[in-house]
Design an enzyme around this catalytic site. Sequence first.
Site, PDB file in Angstrom:
ATOM      1  NE  ARG A  40       6.837  52.810   5.816  1.00 31.34           N
ATOM      2  CZ  ARG A  40       7.489  52.943   4.709  1.00 31.34           C
ATOM      3  NH1 ARG A  40       7.124  52.238   3.665  1.00 31.34           N
ATOM      4  NH2 ARG A  40       8.791  53.523   4.719  1.00 31.34           N
ATOM      5  CG  ASP A  77      13.023  45.148   1.340  1.00 27.26           C
ATOM      6  OD1 ASP A  77      14.171  44.994   0.960  1.00 27.26           O
ATOM      7  OD2 ASP A  77      12.209  45.820   0.722  1.00 27.26           O
TER       8      ASP A  77
END
Length: 360
Positions: A40, A77
């Site tokens: 990330r 997501d």
Amino acid sequence: MSRLENDTFLRALLRQPTEYTPVWLMRQAGRYLPEYCETRKRAGSFLQLCKSPALACEVTLQPLARYDLDAAILFSDILTVPDAMGLGLYFAEGEGPRFERPLREEWDIRNLAVPDPHAELQYVMDAVAEIRRALDGSVPLIGFSGSPWTLACYMVEGGSGAETDYRRIKTMAYSRPDLLHHILSVTADAVVAYLNAQIESGAQAVMVFDSWGGVLSEAAYRTFSLAYLQRVVDGLIRERDGDRVPSIVFTKGGGVWIEQIAAIGADAIGLDWTLDIGRAREKVGHKVALQGNLDPTILFAPPEVVAAEARRVIDAFGPYPGHVFNLGHGISQFTPPEHVAVLIDTVHAHSRAVRQRAAG
């Protein structure tokens, strides 16, 4: 399914006999893993990570390199769909997701349209295809979406509805149900298109996350959540390349409505930790498989407690087909990774022993 080295998860969803209880974890690729945090950081932001097929593939595979999991789940997501609808998703540091243009005005709601999953959401389809290639037939890949109600909560509130007690969307439900039904109808069509595109890109099972269904009254749940879950399930591709594509529906806080959920036609119901899985099986086990349902907080306890609680869930379900072990919600970012290994190894070992004893 014969092309998979390990199809235990898919067989369990279809309530076929398995040698042990398969296990995967909601948010199994995430912040509790140091390797995820490194990836990330390289991506620059959460959204950039989601929108890079190569990096989404990398983090999807990370937990499978550590643990003996029985399924992979697409890293993405639930808010990619409303983002593709033009609401302007962004993540404020330390505050969670936000929308620049939440649905507040009637004309915005009336103009809402279903996005093309092969245009605005092609990066998700590219990730699905890349992950499926990388898995190389080892375990199945799960695709997913948020439910129409849960997505609508974010779209109307502008962020997490929990911060406002869902005041805006509940007010709309009771004062302008026509507007809310329009949002839900368009969103249901978008979810169907999105999940079917994932299936066509390689997802071998799909899950619908109704994270906020449990905040509704029973009547409102039937009207604004369950009816649209039914619509989604009805619209899903059920077979691809000669194999069944099972579906899972998960309403957090929805245990009191388990029998109604079982009637909508999904192959499995996800359970949170508030309902005993043995009682759930007695109520609906002849209709659907069950997925769950360890309290994620148990993973902070000592390893021997983690193992004991995993055994308790397996014993409560019993030596029957149709159980996929999971947490009752997503894994916490603060979870010790070594406790996850204890959980997975215990599920596999104990469920094998339970089946062997039952077989005599």
